[in-house]
Design a protein around this motif. Structure first.
Motif, PDB file in Angstrom:
ATOM      1  N   TYR A   1       0.890  -1.294   0.039  1.00  0.00           N
ATOM      2  CA  TYR A   1       0.031  -0.060  -0.124  1.00  0.00           C
ATOM      3  C   TYR A   1       0.779   1.239   0.005  1.00  0.00           C
ATOM      4  CZ  TYR A   1      -3.401  -3.189   1.847  1.00  0.00           C
ATOM      5  OH  TYR A   1      -4.183  -4.482   1.719  1.00  0.00           O
ATOM      6  N   ALA A   2       2.079   1.050   0.171  1.00  0.00           N
ATOM      7  CA  ALA A   2       2.867   2.179   0.245  1.00  0.00           C
ATOM      8  C   ALA A   2       2.801   3.270  -0.639  1.00  0.00           C
ATOM      9  CB  ALA A   2       4.489   1.771   0.033  1.00  0.00           C
TER      10      ALA A   2
ATOM     11  N   ASP B   1      -1.984  -7.693  11.291  1.00  0.00           N
ATOM     12  CA  ASP B   1      -2.365  -7.492  12.760  1.00  0.00           C
ATOM     13  C   ASP B   1      -1.302  -8.641  13.123  1.00  0.00           C
ATOM     14  OD1 ASP B   1      -3.713  -9.724  12.282  1.00  0.00           O
ATOM     15  OD2 ASP B   1      -5.599  -8.926  13.514  1.00  0.00           O
ATOM     16  N   TYR B   2      -1.825  -9.334  14.250  1.00  0.00           N
ATOM     17  CA  TYR B   2      -0.890  -9.932  15.150  1.00  0.00           C
ATOM     18  C   TYR B   2      -0.231 -11.227  14.687  1.00  0.00           C
ATOM     19  CZ  TYR B   2      -2.401  -6.814  18.644  1.00  0.00           C
ATOM     20  OH  TYR B   2      -2.716  -5.647  19.460  1.00  0.00           O
ATOM     21  N   LEU B   3      -0.955 -12.163  13.962  1.00  0.00           N
ATOM     22  CA  LEU B   3      -0.463 -13.529  13.386  1.00  0.00           C
ATOM     23  C   LEU B   3      -0.214 -13.460  11.930  1.00  0.00           C
ATOM     24  CD1 LEU B   3      -2.916 -16.017  14.942  1.00  0.00           C
ATOM     25  CD2 LEU B   3      -0.715 -15.116  15.984  1.00  0.00           C
ATOM     26  N   PRO B   4       1.110 -13.600  11.613  1.00  0.00           N
ATOM     27  CA  PRO B   4       1.173 -13.409  10.125  1.00  0.00           C
ATOM     28  C   PRO B   4       0.464 -14.435   9.439  1.00  0.00           C
ATOM     29  CG  PRO B   4       3.415 -13.731  11.593  1.00  0.00           C
ATOM     30  CD  PRO B   4       2.302 -13.881  12.414  1.00  0.00           C
ATOM     31  N   SER B   5       0.266 -15.494  10.074  1.00  0.00           N
ATOM     32  CA  SER B   5      -0.495 -16.628   9.270  1.00  0.00           C
ATOM     33  C   SER B   5      -1.817 -15.986   8.603  1.00  0.00           C
ATOM     34  CB  SER B   5      -0.785 -17.778  10.102  1.00  0.00           C
ATOM     35  OG  SER B   5      -1.621 -17.589  10.875  1.00  0.00           O
ATOM     36  N   ALA B   6      -2.354 -14.799   9.228  1.00  0.00           N
ATOM     37  CA  ALA B   6      -3.471 -14.384   8.649  1.00  0.00           C
ATOM     38  C   ALA B   6      -3.408 -13.411   7.827  1.00  0.00           C
ATOM     39  CB  ALA B   6      -4.422 -14.068   9.830  1.00  0.00           C
ATOM     40  N   TRP B   7      -1.978 -12.786   7.493  1.00  0.00           N
ATOM     41  CA  TRP B   7      -1.794 -11.474   6.847  1.00  0.00           C
ATOM     42  C   TRP B   7      -2.297 -11.705   5.209  1.00  0.00           C
ATOM     43  CZ3 TRP B   7       4.026 -10.339   8.553  1.00  0.00           C
ATOM     44  CH2 TRP B   7       3.803  -9.661   9.841  1.00  0.00           C
ATOM     45  N   ARG B   8      -3.114 -10.759   4.800  1.00  0.00           N
ATOM     46  CA  ARG B   8      -3.543 -10.672   3.526  1.00  0.00           C
ATOM     47  C   ARG B   8      -3.392  -9.366   3.100  1.00  0.00           C
ATOM     48  NH1 ARG B   8      -6.959 -14.928   5.610  1.00  0.00           N
ATOM     49  NH2 ARG B   8      -7.079 -16.829   4.453  1.00  0.00           N
ATOM     50  N   ILE B   9      -3.733  -9.217   1.737  1.00  0.00           N
ATOM     51  CA  ILE B   9      -3.858  -7.920   0.960  1.00  0.00           C
ATOM     52  C   ILE B   9      -5.403  -7.736   0.491  1.00  0.00           C
ATOM     53  CG2 ILE B   9      -2.909  -6.810  -0.875  1.00  0.00           C
ATOM     54  CD1 ILE B   9      -1.153  -6.807   1.508  1.00  0.00           C
ATOM     55  N   PHE B  10      -5.574  -6.510   0.415  1.00  0.00           N
ATOM     56  CA  PHE B  10      -7.298  -6.297  -0.070  1.00  0.00           C
ATOM     57  C   PHE B  10      -7.221  -5.949  -1.728  1.00  0.00           C
ATOM     58  CE2 PHE B  10     -10.955  -3.712  -1.087  1.00  0.00           C
ATOM     59  CZ  PHE B  10     -11.810  -4.262  -0.158  1.00  0.00           C
ATOM     60  N   LEU B  11      -7.956  -6.444  -2.541  1.00  0.00           N
ATOM     61  CA  LEU B  11      -8.115  -6.094  -3.743  1.00  0.00           C
ATOM     62  C   LEU B  11      -9.349  -5.746  -4.161  1.00  0.00           C
ATOM     63  CD1 LEU B  11      -6.058  -9.292  -5.166  1.00  0.00           C
ATOM     64  CD2 LEU B  11      -5.185  -6.838  -4.873  1.00  0.00           C
TER      65      LEU B  11
ATOM     66  N   TRP C   1      -9.342  10.720   1.566  1.00  0.00           N
ATOM     67  CA  TRP C   1     -10.036   9.284   1.304  1.00  0.00           C
ATOM     68  C   TRP C   1      -9.017   8.203   1.353  1.00  0.00           C
ATOM     69  CZ3 TRP C   1      -9.698   5.112  -1.889  1.00  0.00           C
ATOM     70  CH2 TRP C   1     -10.727   4.227  -1.948  1.00  0.00           C
ATOM     71  N   LEU C   2      -7.687   8.407   0.880  1.00  0.00           N
ATOM     72  CA  LEU C   2      -6.738   7.573   1.082  1.00  0.00           C
ATOM     73  C   LEU C   2      -6.396   7.113   2.568  1.00  0.00           C
ATOM     74  CD1 LEU C   2      -4.205   8.776  -1.795  1.00  0.00           C
ATOM     75  CD2 LEU C   2      -5.649   6.443  -1.774  1.00  0.00           C
ATOM     76  N   GLU C   3      -6.453   8.299   3.468  1.00  0.00           N
ATOM     77  CA  GLU C   3      -6.049   8.196   4.680  1.00  0.00           C
ATOM     78  C   GLU C   3      -7.215   7.217   5.294  1.00  0.00           C
ATOM     79  OE1 GLU C   3      -5.906  11.672   7.423  1.00  0.00           O
ATOM     80  OE2 GLU C   3      -7.303  10.186   8.674  1.00  0.00           O
ATOM     81  N   ARG C   4      -8.533   7.368   5.013  1.00  0.00           N
ATOM     82  CA  ARG C   4      -9.770   6.481   5.650  1.00  0.00           C
ATOM     83  C   ARG C   4      -9.391   4.872   5.242  1.00  0.00           C
ATOM     84  NH1 ARG C   4     -10.565  10.484   8.933  1.00  0.00           N
ATOM     85  NH2 ARG C   4     -11.756  12.262   8.247  1.00  0.00           N
ATOM     86  N   ILE C   5      -9.201   4.851   3.824  1.00  0.00           N
ATOM     87  CA  ILE C   5      -9.063   3.307   3.363  1.00  0.00           C
ATOM     88  C   ILE C   5      -7.794   2.774   4.133  1.00  0.00           C
ATOM     89  CG2 ILE C   5      -7.787   3.707   1.112  1.00  0.00           C
ATOM     90  CD1 ILE C   5     -10.831   1.409   1.833  1.00  0.00           C
ATOM     91  N   LEU C   6      -6.680   3.512   3.949  1.00  0.00           N
ATOM     92  CA  LEU C   6      -5.702   3.075   4.697  1.00  0.00           C
ATOM     93  C   LEU C   6      -5.715   2.587   6.263  1.00  0.00           C
ATOM     94  CD1 LEU C   6      -2.659   4.763   2.931  1.00  0.00           C
ATOM     95  CD2 LEU C   6      -3.311   2.467   2.547  1.00  0.00           C
TER      96      LEU C   6
END
Lengths: 218, 928, 451
Positions: C340-341, C396-406, C382-387
């Motif tokens: 998201y950078a 968040d806490y568990l790397p196993s659950a990390w995902r990206i939004f498309l 708007w970018l601030e809100r979505i980010l």
């Protein structure tokens, strides 16, 4: 130039402004009234059955025990609607040719089950269990009403969640000795407050847990 | 002025609209459709409506039977559980057994006799068959099956041979044991089944073997493995040298990735250490330490040391291992093989192909096998079969082989069939049906009986006939006992006393040309026979977490060398044949080796399995090979999506919080968690009769996924399908997180089953606007589906992300491949099917707790320790999942919470989970 | 030195008489000029509104699976849009109330349409939580009402507070706006030609006769309301911010959120006011009322806000580092380096860097420039809100659950659809109601021109 409004306009304006606030409140009140009424809960509704089975006759006049036909009531969640064979245990000997019983005989002969209309109904997400209620001293009549007086079965209670909770919050008001569970003529004794409280303790009923959502919903 | 009103109080408008809807709903309830109650006309004996009934039965994997218990409610089989009395179940299940209920109700199952695709009649078939077999007494008649160990089926085949003396029976098993068989011949001069007594071994060396991986022996091995991991027991030391990751490798204390060629050298070195003289081993120096330590420890543990060779190893290595084990006095039983056929599997398949192409047959019958899929294209089996005038296929599905045959006969599912089977050690058990056949199908035995003219033979009678002849004593009594126990008493074979040949020379493995291809059955769909089972397709591969497909697993070194990034689609070319699949790099895999699973890429599996993944078994000249070389890897022009349920297996520097590891000596001075109880603003959770809690032992967990599928079956968890998975959506209430932790220059991998934590201070509860997420008095954090409006605030605020949302109506109208309807029969009636827009999650099998509680309360007692068992706990072959009541100070979970390796996931958040963990324990910090 | 000029210049320019003020203000309603602009705008916004209707229908038919959300990132566009729109909805009431209390002369030209903007924006905001729900038809369960289950909403949930905050805000803003309208409605009642128009305006003018007593009551009531409005405005977005702040998630559980959200709200709100002001000035020829000085004044506000925003961002980084919690630190690193950078850099650029151009008077008084920057600010917000929604849930806490939004097509459809609907409502407004408070401008003109 001509007047825009007649004198009446003022009162109309006032009325509109009042309505603006009153309408929503009224709507909610009305909805609730409807929702809780037999009109919505189907309370006291009788349904047409394939065979006009009369509890009044079988229970009231003949004094049959509930368990004679509703065999699952003490072991299972569902009390169980009797199979045709159970009907025929008696009706192969008495009233063997009664026209009224033709569908039963037909089902017996063909092996095709009878299609009854459900009268007492809770939503699918409610997991009601007859056996535990019966085991803990909640009589049939508490929910099913004076079955022995019903020529055609009807829903005796609203069966709303609020209604369930009333008993789950204060079981001592409705609980009775285990021996009287199937007694259709049981009347709340004058010392119910004490007896109820005693039975609740005796049957190890924990009222706090009874109001957990997980007791009925899962 | 129309535009003023709507804006000025639009919110009230909305409110009114909704009230209107509410009223409409009320009206709707009044005119609701009448619901019918249809009781039995004649109630089956012993049945109580809505109450579960349990029947012992047998399910086969690769031909070998394992005993299980089928649970059926109102006559519908809904769940498979382990049978404690069966030595190859020991009360546990694996994913395949759990998923059989799904296969039973699979709408794609074959339901009718077909002739050249078109639905045909039984008479037409019998006419055709009669014509085909008239005159020729089986001359030019071939019968093709997979491995057969069932006494009844063997009897049927014998009868078949009697009727048609010159018929030829070909049997092959895709997941075969040819190398082991050949090794046994070299060592003992005969084929034997060698069963290690794993629990008796102090030191184990695995040379590419995977005893903890899926297979007919997994459950027994896993239980034995776990028995040496419980606190207090003398811990086993496991050394593993393997090319690609196996569950055994992940469980090992010491593991090095090596090419198959090096494994041969390691065998040589160990053999020499035992006194053989097989020439100097050529060990690369990064493996020297490993070999030296392994040999030393094996020697030191004589009588309690064990060496195992994998199927990808040549026969000579197996022979050497037999010899080494003999020298070490290893705890291994050599039993007569139950496999009735002397020839090896690959040999049989080749022979079949040759005979077909030589036009030796006028008729072919393929009984419950799929050779067209299993055999490499180079054998051209489809054409071969097509060239035969009369060909019939008997099977559950109209699969690839059915297409090649003229006739197809629908087979009954095991849960609909009477039959029998034997386990690896010969233990016989009855296959008992839980339900009448759903479709007009017959069992394999019935068909075989019919083909020899026993017209109306019923499987039930056939099985009884088999055993009447060879069970001594009162048959009826024994029969009842066998049905009740799920095993037939004393049918296990007795170990053989064998004389061992001195090891012949161990030929050096030729250095592979190009990269070598290590192939193994798919951990989810096995050899492809489960390809149409949606539960298994969505059950993730243990290491890559891939679902709905198979990946090309390569070593990071190779990936870098070839410039292949994760999830790139690549082509593996070998002898002109190409496999295209997404690539994934596996730290800890040997350089120069490509890992592939076969069983995917089915051409005609059904709506679920057809076209998923790449077909691997088609390549090469040698059928059913485990190892090929001369493979070339390159980026592909095509693009195949890599679908996985876990994107990150690296711990991103969070290891100490999340997947905790300890060594034995660390455990000495460790304390159970930090025991910190910082204050919280949240209300104190209610207390009740029970305080349910779960402890998951990540040390015992081997990552077999049995718990995941068991949970799915028990709790009506829907399948979402590949597209949804790619969207990042999954529904498993219980997920097994796979983690990899670099340890010095080696990789350590581990598994962490993550159900709902049932936090005492649950972050999901205060944020729900409608109290759909609430605590009950037994410490359960329950989700009230029918109250949920789907704000998803609970999942957003869940640090463990264990909640699952019904983005679509997954178990209803919008179910994947329209299977919602078909699966309704499988659904557990004690559990709600969740609708669209509702949050759901693990509830510690609330329905089971409720059942246990009612049973106890009816007897005015409390639920006894061990009486309440969750579905995942019941399935677990290593007993890694413990469940019980924290109010009892003596309960299993209470004790484990005091154990030194006990820890709490994300303890610093002070959520006080009821689900806690035991650390993964290693014997020492020694690397490699 | 701009201040020096400011005193010389006037807030209303080139107006000769009070009558001219009334005429100009009622012109768009009674005898509109260059209507083609209006119709063109209406066509565009209308078609976008149609798109929104289609999207909502599709959404309700298929379920919220049509959005890009996934198991980990369970919140997406609807929440971001909700926060964003509500933020925009803040400026109107605040401008008019705060500037009224602080006796800012330039308020007069802005408050009417700014308040209209508030209502429309807040209405848009109010819709999104409904679209966001898995079972929108049960929305009413979060309101307390008598029911047969005997159930209440769960009062500890920030979402329940939202309902009340937003509900109160919309109702109050509507009243405040209407009270301000009454004298002008009376003016239109007098000026309108058709009988029905006069009747309608008359009805809503509630019999305003402009007597001294009417004016006296109106003035006082209006001031009291203004005094009430200010704290209300502040409260709304503070409460909305608790949807995030009252959680356990890294990057959300921050005490800075309420002030940070309120400032952000003003920021985007003022930016939107600039855009609409320019549009009105051009579309309804309100040049005399909306002058360079107005844009200059708003630009100063924007500049201040942009600095505060910059400080809030910096504070977040500082706390993440100073707090020393690995997830928090990782999250900040993820914002700067993760997928998201680019969006995050865009946010910083538009919200903090670009507005610094307002230091130069020439930019502040160049309407085109101010409008462009304001649009960028709205994008940035708007970018601030979505980010805020995405980044925390993605990591968040568990790397196993990390995902990206498309995002999917329907995510975008609803966002732009709502923009269209907002425009649509606003266009209707300028043709039906006086977009300028004639009575206040008359007063201001008299103050500025003596007699």
């Amino acid at each position: 130039m001509a007047q825009l409004f007649r004198p009446g306009a003022n009162s109309i304006a006032v009325a509109v402004i009042v309505a603006l606030f009153a309408a929503p409140v009224a709507a909610v009140a009305l909805t609730y009234a409807l929702w809780d009424s037999p009109y919505a809960t189907d309370q006291n509704l009788t349904r047409a059955q394939p065979v006009p089975f009369s509890h009044a006759h079988h229970v009231g006049d003949l004094g049959l025990d509930c368990r004679m036909c509703h065999t699952g009531v003490e072991q299972a969640a569902s009390a169980g609607i009797p199979s045709t064979h159970i009907c025929m245990t008696c009706h192969s000997k008495i009233w063997t040719n009664a026209r009224m019983l033709a569908p039963v005989r037909a089902s017996y002969a063909s092996g095709k089950p009878l299609h009854w209309q459900r009268v007492n109904r809770v939503p699918d997400y409610v997991f009601f269990d007859h056996s535990i209620h019966v085991a803990k001293g909640i009589g049939c009549s508490v929910c099913h009403g004076p079955v022995q007086k019903m020529a055609l079965m009807r829903q005796a209670q609203p069966l709303t969640m609020g209604w369930c909770l009333e008993c789950h919050r204060h079981p001592q008001k409705y609980i009775r000795p285990q021996d009287d569970v199937f007694d259709m003529y049981w009347r709340t004794p004058f010392d119910q407050p004490e007896q109820g409280a005693r039975l609740v303790r005796q049957y190890l009923i924990h009222t706090d847990h009874l109001t957990d959502c997980s007791i009925c919903h899962r | 002025m129309p535009s003023l009103k709507p804006q000025s109080d639009l919110d009230r408008r909305v409110a009114l609209k909704l009230l209107a809807t509410a009223m409409a709903a009320t009206m709707a309830r009044c005119s609701r459709p009448e619901e019918e109650i249809v009781p039995y006309a004649k109630m089956p004996e012993g049945l109580v409506a809505g109450e579960p009934m349990r029947f012992a039965t047998t399910l086969a994997l690769s031909g070998y039977g394992r005993g299980f218990v089928g649970i059926s409610i109102d006559g519908r089989p809904i769940k498979i559980e382990g049978n404690p009395k069966h030595p190859f179940s020991l009360g546990a299940t694996d994913i395949f057994a759990e998923a059989e209920v799904m296969s039973l109700y699979d709408p794609d199952r074959s339901t009718a006799i077909r002739h050249d695709e078109a639905i045909a009649t039984w008479d037409a078939f019998s006419a055709d068959w009669g014509q085909a077999t008239r005159a020729q007494n089986g001359h030019g008649l071939a019968l093709v099956t997979n491995r057969v160990v069932s006494p009844t089926t063997l009897a049927r085949i014998a009868a078949f041979k009697n009727r048609y003396p010159s018929m030829r029976w070909y049997r092959y098993e895709p997941v075969h044991d040819d190398a082991a068989r050949a090794g046994a011949r070299l060592a003992f001069g005969r084929v034997v089944t060698s069963l290690p007594r794993w629990s008796e071994a102090d030191v184990v060396l695995s040379l590419g073997a995977d005893p903890l991986g899926h297979g007919p022996d997994e459950l027994r091995m896993a239980r034995a493995y776990a028995s040496r991991r419980v606190l207090g027991a003398k811990r086993q030391r496991i050394h593993a040298a393997e090319a690609v990751w196996t569950l055994t490798g992940a469980a090992a204390d010491f593991r090095i990735p090596t090419t198959p060629a090096v494994i041969v050298e390691i065998a040589r070195a160990v053999a020499n250490a035992c006194g053989a003289n097989l020439g100097s081993p050529q060990i690369p120096e990064d493996a020297e330490h490993f070999v030296e330590r392994a040999s030393r420890e094996l020697m030191a543990a004589r009588g309690k040391a064990l060496v195992l060779a994998g199927e990808s190893q040549p026969a000579e290595v197996h022979a050497i291992c037999h010899w080494i084990n003999a020298q070490l006095g290893a705890p291994v039983d050599h039993l007569p093989s139950q496999d009735a056929v002397e020839n090896d599997h690959a040999f049989e398949l080749v022979a079949l192909a040759d005979d077909l192409h030589a036009h030796r047959f006028r008729s072919v019958i393929v009984a419950d096998a799929n050779p067209v899929y299993d055999a490499p294209d180079s054998l051209h089996l489809a054409d071969g079969i097509a060239s035969v005038p009369f060909s019939a296929h008997i099977g559950l599905y109209c699969d690839e082989t059915a297409m090649a045959c003229h006739w197809h006969l629908p087979l009954s599912h095991a849960l609909e069939s009477w039959g029998d089977s034997r386990a690896l050690d010969g233990t016989a058990s009855i296959v008992q049906p839980l339900i009448q056949t759903l479709y007009p199908t017959r069992t394999r035995d019935e068909y075989l009986a019919w083909l020899v003219g026993e017209d109306v033979a019923k499987a039930y009678d056939l099985v009884r006939k088999t055993w009447q002849s060879n069970v001594p004593g009162d048959f009826e009594a024994n029969w009842r006992k066998a049905l009740n126990d799920g095993v037939i008493a004393n049918t296990a074979a007795t170990p053989l006393a064998l004389s061992l040949k001195r090891p012949a020379d161990l030929p050096r493995a030729a250095t592979p040309r190009g990269m070598s291809l290590a192939m193994s059955p798919d951990p989810s769909v096995w050899d492809g026979r489960f390809a149409n089972n949606a539960w298994l397709q969505e059950c993730s591969e243990p290491f890559t977490k891939q679902v709905w497909g198979n990946a090309i697993r390569i070593a990071p070194g190779d990936a870098e060398r070839l410039g292949i990034a994760d999830e790139d689609t690549v082509d593996v070319e070998i002898d002109g044949k190409t496999i295209t699949a997404p690539a994934i790099s596996m730290p800890g895999q040997a350089d120069g080796v490509i890992g592939l699973h076969w069983g995917q890429g089915r051409l005609r599996a059904g709506r679920i399995g057809t076209g998923v993944g790449a077909r691997v078994c088609g390549i090469g000249a040698h059928p059913l090979a485990r190892l090929l070389d001369g493979a070339v890897l390159r980026k592909s022009a095509r693009s195949v999506p890599f679908r996985s349920t876990q994107a990150h297996t690296r711990l991103e520097g969070r290891a100490e919080d999340i997947f905790q590891i300890a060594t034995l000596n660390e455990l000495g001075h460790a304390n159970a968690g930090t025991g910190r109880r910082p204050p919280s603003l949240l209300p104190v959770p209610p207390k009740g009769d029970y305080a349910w809690a779960m402890v998951v032992d990540t040390d015992a967990c081997i990552g077999c996924n049995a718990c995941v599928v068991a949970c799915q079956a028990e709790n009506n968890v829907p399948v979402v399908g590949p597209e949804e998975i790619s969207q990042g959506r999954d529904m498993h209430w219980l997920r097994v997180d796979a983690y990899t932790r670099p340890h010095g220059y080696i990789e350590r991998r581990g598994f962490q089953p993550v159900p709902c934590m049932h936090c005492e201070y649950a972050p999901c509860e205060p944020v729900c606007p409608v109290e759909a997420s609430v605590h009950d008095h037994e410490g359960l954090n329950v989700q009230v589906y029918n109250r949920c409006i789907g704000t998803r605030f609970c999942e957003a605020n869940c640090p463990y992300k264990v909640r699952r949302f019904n983005w679509f109506d997954y178990s209803g109208d919008q179910a994947y491949a329209g299977e919602g309807e078909a699966l309704k029969a499988q659904h557990n009636p004690d559990v709600s099917a969740r609708g669209r827009g509702v949050m759901e999650k693990c509830n510690y099998c609330l329905q089971r707790i409720s059942r246990a509680r009612k049973a106890a309360e009816k007897e005015n007692r409390k639920i006894a320790e061990g009486e309440m068992i969750t579905a995942c706990q019941a399935a677990c072959p290593t007993r890694a999942i413990h469940f019980g009541d924290l109010n009892r100070t003596d309960s299993d979970v209470s004790n484990l919470r005091k154990a030194p390796q006990h820890y709490v996931l994300l303890e610093e958040l002070n959520t006080r989970p009821r689900t806690t963990y035991l650390k993964r324990v290693f014997n020492s910090d020694d690397q490699g | 030195m701009t201040a020096a000029e400011g005193t010389k210049e006037r807030w209303i320019q080139g107006i000769q008489s009070l009558e001219e003020i009334n005429a100009r203000i009622s012109a768009p309603i009674l005898d509109p000029a260059h209507t083609w602009r209006w119709w063109a705008a209406l066509a565009i916004s209308g078609s976008l509104t149609l798109l929104m209707i289609v999207a909502v229908t599709w959404l309700f038919a298929h379920g919220i699976g049509v959005f890009g959300n996934n198991t980990t990132i369970v919140w997406g566009f609807p929440i971001a849009n909700y926060v964003w729109w509500l933020g925009i909805g803040h400026a109107g009431t605040l401008i008019s109330a705060l500037l009224l209390l602080t006796r800012q002369k330039w308020r007069g030209s802005l408050n009417r349409f700014a308040e209209a903007m508030t209502l429309f924006a807040a209405s848009m905001a109010g819709l999104f939580p409904i679209f966001h729900l898995g079972r929108p038809y049960y929305l009413y369960w979060i309101t307390p009402y008598p029911n047969v289950q005997g159930l209440w909403p769960q009062w500890r949930s920030a979402l329940v507070w939202d309902l009340w905050a937003v509900g109160t805000y919309i109702t109050f803003s509507a009243l405040f706006w209407y009270v301000g309208l009454v004298p002008d409605l009376a003016m239109l009642r007098e000026r309108a030609r058709s009988l029905w128009a006069r009747r309608l305006y008359g009805a809503f003018a509630l019999g305003w006769r402009g007597s001294a007593r009417h004016w006296e009551i109106h003035e006082r009531f209006y001031r009291y309301m203004a005094a009430l409005a200010v704290p209300l405005v502040v409260s709304v977005h503070s409460i909305v911010s608790l949807d995030f702040a009252a959680s356990l998630e890294p990057g959300w559980a921050d005490t800075i959120y309420p002030p940070y959200f309120v400032i952000g709200a003003l920021y985007s709100g003022f930016a939107m006011v600039v855009v609409l002001a320019a549009a009105l000035r051009w579309g309804c020829s309100f040049e005399p009322f909306i002058t360079h000085r107005h844009f200059d004044a708003i630009a100063r506000v924007l500049l201040t806000a942009s600095i505060v925003m910059g400080i809030s961002y910096a504070t977040e980084w500082l706390w993440a580092w100073y707090g020393g919690e690995r997830p928090e630190r990782h999250l900040v690193a993820f914002l700067f380096t993760g997928p998201y950078a680019p969006l995050y850099y865009g946010q910083l650029l538009f919200n903090v860097v670009v507005p610094q151009a307002f230091w130069s008077p020439r930019v502040r008084t160049n309407i085109a420039a101010v409008v462009v920057i304001s649009i960028l600010i709205n994008v940035g917000m708007w970018l601030e809100r979505i980010l805020i929604v995405w980044s925390t849930l993605s990591r968040d806490y568990l790397p196993s659950a990390w995902r990206i939004f498309l995002p999917t097509f329907w995510d975008w459809a609803l966002l732009f659809g709502s923009l269209g609907a907002f425009m649509f409502l606003f266009l209707l407004f300028v043709r039906i109601l006086p977009a300028m408070p004639a009575h206040e401008l008359r007063k201001l003109w008299i103050e500025e021109n003596g007699s």
